[in-house]
Scaffold this active site. Structure first.
Site, PDB file in Angstrom:
ATOM      1  N   LYS A  12     -11.400  -7.753   6.291  1.00 34.46           N
ATOM      2  CA  LYS A  12     -10.946  -6.707   7.477  1.00 34.46           C
ATOM      3  C   LYS A  12     -11.798  -5.765   7.647  1.00 34.46           C
ATOM      4  CE  LYS A  12      -6.907  -3.700   7.559  1.00 34.46           C
ATOM      5  NZ  LYS A  12      -6.030  -3.010   6.760  1.00 34.46           N
ATOM      6  N   TYR A  28      -2.426  -9.039  16.372  1.00 33.77           N
ATOM      7  CA  TYR A  28      -1.096  -8.494  16.993  1.00 33.77           C
ATOM      8  C   TYR A  28      -0.982  -9.349  18.337  1.00 33.77           C
ATOM      9  CZ  TYR A  28      -1.961  -4.658  13.925  1.00 33.77           C
ATOM     10  OH  TYR A  28      -2.201  -3.892  12.741  1.00 33.77           O
ATOM     11  N   CYS A  44       0.863  -1.367  -0.056  1.00 33.79           N
ATOM     12  CA  CYS A  44      -0.051  -0.177  -0.023  1.00 33.79           C
ATOM     13  C   CYS A  44       0.918   1.201   0.024  1.00 33.79           C
ATOM     14  CB  CYS A  44      -0.823   0.077   1.328  1.00 33.79           C
ATOM     15  SG  CYS A  44      -2.321   1.304   1.118  1.00 33.79           S
ATOM     16  N   ARG A  91     -11.052   7.603   3.805  1.00 32.45           N
ATOM     17  CA  ARG A  91     -10.783   6.632   2.910  1.00 32.45           C
ATOM     18  C   ARG A  91     -12.166   6.117   2.205  1.00 32.45           C
ATOM     19  NH1 ARG A  91      -5.777   6.661   3.999  1.00 32.45           N
ATOM     20  NH2 ARG A  91      -4.761   5.611   5.944  1.00 32.45           N
ATOM     21  N   CYS A 136      -4.034   6.373   0.271  1.00 32.25           N
ATOM     22  CA  CYS A 136      -3.317   5.174  -0.388  1.00 32.25           C
ATOM     23  C   CYS A 136      -3.069   5.149  -1.945  1.00 32.25           C
ATOM     24  CB  CYS A 136      -4.532   3.948  -0.359  1.00 32.25           C
ATOM     25  SG  CYS A 136      -4.775   3.799   1.667  1.00 32.25           S
ATOM     26  N   CYS A 155      -0.160   4.219   1.637  1.00 30.40           N
ATOM     27  CA  CYS A 155      -0.580   5.413   2.970  1.00 30.40           C
ATOM     28  C   CYS A 155       0.465   5.590   3.779  1.00 30.40           C
ATOM     29  CB  CYS A 155      -1.925   4.855   3.371  1.00 30.40           C
ATOM     30  SG  CYS A 155      -1.890   3.383   4.437  1.00 30.40           S
ATOM     31  N   LYS A 182     -12.101  -4.814   2.326  1.00 34.63           N
ATOM     32  CA  LYS A 182     -11.715  -3.943   3.389  1.00 34.63           C
ATOM     33  C   LYS A 182     -12.803  -2.853   3.618  1.00 34.63           C
ATOM     34  CE  LYS A 182      -7.491  -1.285   4.461  1.00 34.63           C
ATOM     35  NZ  LYS A 182      -5.986  -1.002   4.095  1.00 34.63           N
TER      36      LYS A 182
HETATM   37  C1  PBG Z   1      -2.930   0.029   4.885  1.00 32.24           C
HETATM   38  C2  PBG Z   1      -3.455  -0.775   5.781  1.00 32.24           C
HETATM   39  C3  PBG Z   1      -4.020  -0.134   6.992  1.00 32.24           C
HETATM   40  C4  PBG Z   1      -4.382  -1.237   7.885  1.00 32.24           C
HETATM   41  C5  PBG Z   1      -3.604  -2.183   7.081  1.00 32.24           C
HETATM   42  N1  PBG Z   1      -2.986  -1.891   5.974  1.00 32.24           N
HETATM   43  C6  PBG Z   1      -4.679   1.198   7.296  1.00 32.24           C
HETATM   44  C7  PBG Z   1      -5.743   1.764   6.577  1.00 32.24           C
HETATM   45  O1  PBG Z   1      -6.152   1.346   5.727  1.00 32.24           O
HETATM   46  O2  PBG Z   1      -6.073   3.033   7.121  1.00 32.24           O
HETATM   47  C8  PBG Z   1      -5.040  -1.433   9.088  1.00 32.24           C
HETATM   48  C9  PBG Z   1      -4.593  -2.453  10.073  1.00 32.24           C
HETATM   49  C10 PBG Z   1      -5.155  -2.138  11.456  1.00 32.24           C
HETATM   50  O3  PBG Z   1      -5.736  -1.429  11.824  1.00 32.24           O
HETATM   51  O4  PBG Z   1      -4.521  -3.120  12.326  1.00 32.24           O
HETATM   52  N2  PBG Z   1      -3.986   0.564   3.894  1.00 32.24           N
END
Ligand code: PBG
Length: 322
Positions: A247, A312, A119, A216, A129, A121, A194
């Protein structure tokens, strides 16, 4: 004759409960997300994610070594570069922080299996992104940069590329670029579904990737939509994804189940930063039993249909399983 059914018969002892248990977690299910930053000897705790750190490469190697010892061999890396610019050029720099981290891990931790988040971002100064013009995140010009990023991650030795960017056509773009560069064997784990989620809040602190304007919602999905999740997944399957991801996880168990039922590819679910932080915060206040609800939430995610869980808690939980 006694017609009463007695399900309690099978709950009478630990052994019996273990015998009839339907869902089992093992360290092989987990992918451990880690944040890698510049410097040496850096192990900077993330304020909103107690127990998680920004790690310099040397510290990252130690952390992954410890994870591998308790059976967590798969990690996913997020780069936290010192320098950010409008096009996120450190994302695809040959000596970018992520590329150097991948090289170091593959060299120094024999069993480490390294997934590269793909990504922009974390690398753009505006925190979006993709490439921006007139306040818009442009789709197709961004694809070229993601593809470059994927090839540079592959060259560094990544074992899987995991695009998380939600531009249309990202899987096809990355697949074509990898194939062209001789990486036709390298799998793509697509963040196919996502959502634009408030649960990413702590991650943005960890990665310094909060959008500097807007949000986003123009590229990540509306949390209200389920049918659209199946459409997103179908598009990524068509474009050549090898694995799919949903996700966040806990608030989207119905989506995990629906994707599981419709598609045969391995399915991952990401227990994201906010899910982690909520558990940590409540446990710190003494309001929940952390160990217990961590297992309970991970079990729920697997029961819903996930084969793989990004969490995590991976190292902690695996250490307790050992
Ligand atoms: C990158 C990305 C994000 C997360 C994983 N890859 C952040 C987002 O989209 O803002 C979030 C992961 C997390 O909150 O643990 N685009």
């Amino acid at each position: 004759m006694n017609l009463i059914q007695r399900p309690r018969r099978l709950r009478r002892s630990d052994t019996l409960r273990a015998l009839v248990r339907e869902t089992h977690l093992t360290p092989n299910d987990f992918v451990y997300p880690l944040f890698v930053c510049e410097g040496e000897g850096v192990r900077r705790e993330i304020n909103s994610m107690p127990g998680c750190f920004n790690l310099s490469i040397d510290e990252l190697v130690k952390e992954v070594d410890l994870a591998v010892r308790v059976g967590v061999r798969s990690v996913i890396l997020f780069g936290v570069p010192d320098e950010k610019d409008a096009t996120g050029s450190q994302a695809y720099a040959e000596d970018g922080i992520t590329q150097r981290a991948i090289r170091a891990l593959k060299r120094e931790v024999k069993e480490a299996f390294v997934i590269a988040d793909n990504c922009l971002c974390e690398y753009t100064d505006h925190g979006h992104c993709g490439v921006i013009r007139d306040g818009e995140v442009l789709n197709d010009p961004t694809l070229d940069l993601l593809a470059r990023t994927a090839v540079s991650q592959a060259e560094a030795g990544a074992d899987i590329i995991a695009p998380s960017n939600m531009m249309d056509g990202f899987v096809a773009a990355i697949r074509a670029a990898l194939d062209n560069a001789g990486f036709e064997h390298l799998p793509i784990m697509s963040y196919a579904v996502k959502y634009a989620s408030g649960f990413y809040g702590p991650f943005r602190e960890a990665a310094g990737s909060t959008p500097q304007f807007g949000d986003r919602r123009g590229y990540q999905m509306d949390p209200a939509n389920a049918r659209e999740a199946l459409r997103e997944a179908a598009l990524d399957v068509e474009q050549g994804a090898d694995m799919l991801m949903v996700k966040p996880a806990l608030a989207y168990l119905d989506i995990i189940r629906a994707v599981r039922e419709r598609f045969d590819l391995p399915l991952a679910a990401y227990q994201v930063s906010g899910e982690y932080s909520m558990i940590k915060a409540a446990a710190r206040l003494g309001w929940v039993d952390e160990e217990r609800i961590v297992i309970e939430t991970l079990t729920a995610i697997k029961r819903a249909g996930a084969d793989i869980i990004l969490t995590y808690f991976a190292r902690d939980v695996a250490a307790r399983m050992a």
